[in-house]
Design a protein around this motif. Structure first.
Motif, PDB file in Angstrom:
ATOM      1  N   MET A   1      50.926  55.077  39.368  1.00  0.00           N
ATOM      2  CA  MET A   1      50.151  54.689  38.187  1.00  0.00           C
ATOM      3  C   MET A   1      48.915  53.907  38.601  1.00  0.00           C
ATOM      4  SD  MET A   1      51.360  52.631  34.741  1.00  0.00           S
ATOM      5  CE  MET A   1      51.680  51.088  35.582  1.00  0.00           C
ATOM      6  N   SER A   2      47.781  54.228  38.005  1.00  0.00           N
ATOM      7  CA  SER A   2      46.532  53.565  38.320  1.00  0.00           C
ATOM      8  C   SER A   2      46.390  52.280  37.494  1.00  0.00           C
ATOM      9  CB  SER A   2      45.352  54.502  38.025  1.00  0.00           C
ATOM     10  OG  SER A   2      44.124  53.823  38.166  1.00  0.00           O
ATOM     11  N   VAL A   3      46.294  51.152  38.195  1.00  0.00           N
ATOM     12  CA  VAL A   3      46.163  49.854  37.530  1.00  0.00           C
ATOM     13  C   VAL A   3      44.977  49.115  38.148  1.00  0.00           C
ATOM     14  CG1 VAL A   3      47.263  47.648  37.001  1.00  0.00           C
ATOM     15  CG2 VAL A   3      48.656  49.732  37.156  1.00  0.00           C
ATOM     16  N   VAL A   4      44.128  48.548  37.311  1.00  0.00           N
ATOM     17  CA  VAL A   4      43.014  47.725  37.786  1.00  0.00           C
ATOM     18  C   VAL A   4      43.242  46.295  37.324  1.00  0.00           C
ATOM     19  CG1 VAL A   4      40.535  47.286  37.700  1.00  0.00           C
ATOM     20  CG2 VAL A   4      41.377  49.639  37.791  1.00  0.00           C
ATOM     21  N   PHE A   5      43.242  45.365  38.272  1.00  0.00           N
ATOM     22  CA  PHE A   5      43.315  43.935  37.976  1.00  0.00           C
ATOM     23  C   PHE A   5      41.901  43.366  38.039  1.00  0.00           C
ATOM     24  CE2 PHE A   5      47.555  44.935  39.511  1.00  0.00           C
ATOM     25  CZ  PHE A   5      48.385  44.199  38.676  1.00  0.00           C
ATOM     26  N   VAL A   6      41.535  42.587  37.032  1.00  0.00           N
ATOM     27  CA  VAL A   6      40.228  41.937  36.999  1.00  0.00           C
ATOM     28  C   VAL A   6      40.455  40.427  37.091  1.00  0.00           C
ATOM     29  CG1 VAL A   6      38.044  41.646  35.781  1.00  0.00           C
ATOM     30  CG2 VAL A   6      39.328  43.794  35.549  1.00  0.00           C
ATOM     31  N   HIS A   7      40.109  39.854  38.234  1.00  0.00           N
ATOM     32  CA  HIS A   7      40.229  38.406  38.425  1.00  0.00           C
ATOM     33  C   HIS A   7      38.931  37.763  37.955  1.00  0.00           C
ATOM     34  CE1 HIS A   7      40.260  34.795  41.389  1.00  0.00           C
ATOM     35  NE2 HIS A   7      40.750  34.438  40.214  1.00  0.00           N
ATOM     36  N   ILE A   8      39.005  36.947  36.914  1.00  0.00           N
ATOM     37  CA  ILE A   8      37.810  36.415  36.251  1.00  0.00           C
ATOM     38  C   ILE A   8      37.494  34.967  36.623  1.00  0.00           C
ATOM     39  CG2 ILE A   8      38.142  37.971  34.297  1.00  0.00           C
ATOM     40  CD1 ILE A   8      39.258  35.588  32.716  1.00  0.00           C
ATOM     41  N   GLY A   9      38.092  34.461  37.675  1.00  0.00           N
ATOM     42  CA  GLY A   9      37.911  33.036  37.996  1.00  0.00           C
ATOM     43  C   GLY A   9      39.084  32.276  37.406  1.00  0.00           C
ATOM     44  N   LEU A  10      38.860  31.061  37.008  1.00  0.00           N
ATOM     45  CA  LEU A  10      37.633  30.367  36.684  1.00  0.00           C
ATOM     46  C   LEU A  10      36.964  29.801  37.937  1.00  0.00           C
ATOM     47  CD1 LEU A  10      38.996  28.379  33.609  1.00  0.00           C
ATOM     48  CD2 LEU A  10      38.163  30.731  33.646  1.00  0.00           C
ATOM     49  N   PRO A  11      35.669  29.472  37.819  1.00  0.00           N
ATOM     50  CA  PRO A  11      35.001  28.844  38.956  1.00  0.00           C
ATOM     51  C   PRO A  11      35.689  27.528  39.343  1.00  0.00           C
ATOM     52  CG  PRO A  11      33.403  29.579  37.321  1.00  0.00           C
ATOM     53  CD  PRO A  11      34.753  29.729  36.695  1.00  0.00           C
ATOM     54  N   LYS A  12      35.587  27.197  40.617  1.00  0.00           N
ATOM     55  CA  LYS A  12      36.130  25.959  41.181  1.00  0.00           C
ATOM     56  C   LYS A  12      37.658  25.903  41.076  1.00  0.00           C
ATOM     57  CE  LYS A  12      33.701  23.757  42.831  1.00  0.00           C
ATOM     58  NZ  LYS A  12      33.085  23.954  44.169  1.00  0.00           N
ATOM     59  N   THR A  13      38.306  27.048  41.207  1.00  0.00           N
ATOM     60  CA  THR A  13      39.774  27.082  41.203  1.00  0.00           C
ATOM     61  C   THR A  13      40.305  27.737  42.476  1.00  0.00           C
ATOM     62  OG1 THR A  13      39.789  29.194  39.988  1.00  0.00           O
ATOM     63  CG2 THR A  13      39.918  27.167  38.675  1.00  0.00           C
ATOM     64  N   GLY A  14      39.546  27.649  43.557  1.00  0.00           N
ATOM     65  CA  GLY A  14      39.958  28.276  44.802  1.00  0.00           C
ATOM     66  C   GLY A  14      39.547  29.728  44.907  1.00  0.00           C
ATOM     67  N   THR A  15      38.601  30.152  44.068  1.00  0.00           N
ATOM     68  CA  THR A  15      38.218  31.563  44.055  1.00  0.00           C
ATOM     69  C   THR A  15      37.610  32.008  45.378  1.00  0.00           C
ATOM     70  OG1 THR A  15      36.129  30.925  43.000  1.00  0.00           O
ATOM     71  CG2 THR A  15      37.902  31.695  41.556  1.00  0.00           C
ATOM     72  N   THR A  16      36.766  31.184  45.962  1.00  0.00           N
ATOM     73  CA  THR A  16      36.131  31.576  47.223  1.00  0.00           C
ATOM     74  C   THR A  16      37.172  31.787  48.316  1.00  0.00           C
ATOM     75  OG1 THR A  16      34.107  30.386  46.652  1.00  0.00           O
ATOM     76  CG2 THR A  16      34.441  30.923  48.974  1.00  0.00           C
ATOM     77  N   HIS A  17      38.149  30.905  48.373  1.00  0.00           N
ATOM     78  CA  HIS A  17      39.220  31.037  49.360  1.00  0.00           C
ATOM     79  C   HIS A  17      39.998  32.334  49.131  1.00  0.00           C
ATOM     80  CE1 HIS A  17      42.619  29.962  51.950  1.00  0.00           C
ATOM     81  NE2 HIS A  17      43.400  30.349  50.953  1.00  0.00           N
ATOM     82  N   LEU A  18      40.353  32.597  47.888  1.00  0.00           N
ATOM     83  CA  LEU A  18      41.111  33.809  47.584  1.00  0.00           C
ATOM     84  C   LEU A  18      40.318  35.063  47.929  1.00  0.00           C
ATOM     85  CD1 LEU A  18      42.677  32.868  44.116  1.00  0.00           C
ATOM     86  CD2 LEU A  18      43.884  33.063  46.304  1.00  0.00           C
ATOM     87  N   GLN A  19      39.051  35.082  47.531  1.00  0.00           N
ATOM     88  CA  GLN A  19      38.221  36.269  47.770  1.00  0.00           C
ATOM     89  C   GLN A  19      37.992  36.503  49.257  1.00  0.00           C
ATOM     90  OE1 GLN A  19      35.067  34.854  45.359  1.00  0.00           O
ATOM     91  NE2 GLN A  19      36.041  35.479  43.434  1.00  0.00           N
ATOM     92  N   ASP A  20      37.728  35.437  49.987  1.00  0.00           N
ATOM     93  CA  ASP A  20      37.507  35.576  51.425  1.00  0.00           C
ATOM     94  C   ASP A  20      38.774  36.084  52.116  1.00  0.00           C
ATOM     95  OD1 ASP A  20      36.252  35.480  53.859  1.00  0.00           O
ATOM     96  OD2 ASP A  20      36.392  33.312  54.106  1.00  0.00           O
TER      97      ASP A  20
END
Length: 379
Positions: free
Chosen positions: A1-20
């Motif tokens: 099954m095709s599923v797309v997850f959209v991670h929307i932040g929020l900013p300053k919640t460790g997003t840079t660490h997760l994305q990297d």
């Protein structure tokens, strides 16, 4: 099954660490869990988010990257399993932007939304610092007054008609409104809230592991680490930078220079590397209304029935003082300013000899030559 997850932040919640970390481990995630993290470079996710909102991010929409989103969309459409989009600028998407995105993702069997959320006691100083790093001049108290005055979109709250200048905060951080907007489009059962842990020493319960649980990805095979970056300024460092901003507004310096010299060199290479103390924090009085606001927001999220990875209690704010740093003294700020200037002098490239100096030197040479020539003629 095709599923797309959209991670929307929020900013300053460790997003840079997760994305990297996701980007570095994307090949391992694809092989071990069938998770596609699309794009050819990590910045593709940024360009996809800003091109979705050209009215909001006009200065950042670059025609050179107009093909980025179609390419990412084609990669996800061709993948029969789970895909992930991730950027904190999706947090500012309005219903019309969300509708556009979902229309583009209509090939997927399901679209899920992930929001990483952190408690207000940590978010407020962190966002204020981020504002200061981007030429803002408001003091911490002025910033908090704006946040308190304008408030989140809670039932019964009406912002005052004349509340003064609104400092950047709720547009990115009102997770009640943001989650409601996305839930209206995908359904609350497909909205996931990942809370940032209040403790970092609990095995198996970091923000990374909570995030991967939503994606049904085992963290064990994702073995490529990321460097731990300290991006917090001390109370005195932040106040030094805030006062410096008073002399470096957009009318004084172009953004490209500010970004490279102030953000890249002064902050990234000097202030972050210098010994520092704790960041500015909340007073007891401020904690009272922040805690009340947090309780009301938690109640709204709990009632909405979203899926939670972690614990909503992580978002509560203690009304008791927590050793928060008080405003720095002027001597503290002066010490930071002098230390920073000293590092600039030590590390700046040697300036070339200026035109005036070269002219003076040549004039001296010419005078000497004239004297020598005149002396020879007289002999």
């Amino acid at each position: 099954m095709s599923v797309v997850f959209v991670h929307i932040g929020l900013p300053k919640t460790g997003t840079t660490h997760l994305q990297d970390r996701l980007w570095r481990n994307r090949d391992l995630a694809l092989r071990s869990a069938g998770l596609l993290y699309p794009g050819n470079v990590i910045s593709d996710h940024f360009h996809a988010a800003v091109h979705l909102q050209p009215d909001r991010y006009l200065d950042w929409v670059d025609p050179a990257f107009a093909g980025t989103w179609p390419t990412m969309r084609a990669q996800m459409k061709a993948w029969p399993q789970a895909s992930l989009l991730s950027h904190e600028l999706y947090a500012t998407a309005r219903p019309e932007h969300i509708a556009t995105l979902l229309d583009d993702l209509s090939f997927a069997d399901e679209v899920h939304v992930i929001a990483t959320v952190r408690d207000l006691a940590r978010q407020l100083p962190s966002v204020w610092q981020e504002n200061i790093k981007n030429q803002r001049e408001a003091t911490f108290d002025e910033f908090l007054h704006s946040v308190h005055t304008h408030g989140p979109a809670l039932p019964g709250f009406t912002p005052p008609a004349d509340g003064g200048i609104e400092e950047p905060f709720w547009e990115f951080q009102d997770h009640v409104r943001i989650l409601n907007d996305w839930a209206a489009a995908v359904g609350p059962e497909r909205v996931h809230v990942v809370t940032v842990p209040t403790r970092r020493d609990t095995p198996g319960d970091t923000i990374w592991e909570r995030f991967l649980r939503v994606l049904d990805v085992d963290p064990a095979p994702l073995t490529i680490p990321v460097p731990s970056l300290n991006s917090s300024l001390s109370s005195a460092q932040a106040e030094f930078l805030r006062r410096l901003n008073g002399r470096l507004q957009p009318t004084d310096v172009e953004w490209r220079r500010y970004e490279r010299v102030v953000k890249g060199q002064l902050i990234g290479e000097i202030l972050f590397e210098a010994p520092s103390g704790p960041p500015r924090g909340l007073t007891s009085d401020q904690r009272t209304w922040v805690a009340q606001t947090a309780d009301e927001m938690i109640a709204e999220v709990r009632a909405a029935g979203y899926r939670v990875s972690g614990d909503l209690d992580d978002l509560t704010v203690s009304r008791l003082a927590a050793g928060d740093a008080l405003p720095p003294t002027m001597q503290d700020v002066l010490d930071v300013a002098l230390d920073t200037l000293a590092e600039v002098v030590k590390t700046a490239p040697l300036p070339a000899v200026g035109p005036r100096r070269r002219t003076r030197a040549m004039n001296v040479v010419r005078r000497v030559r004239r004297r020598v020539t005149g002396l020879r003629r007289s002999l």
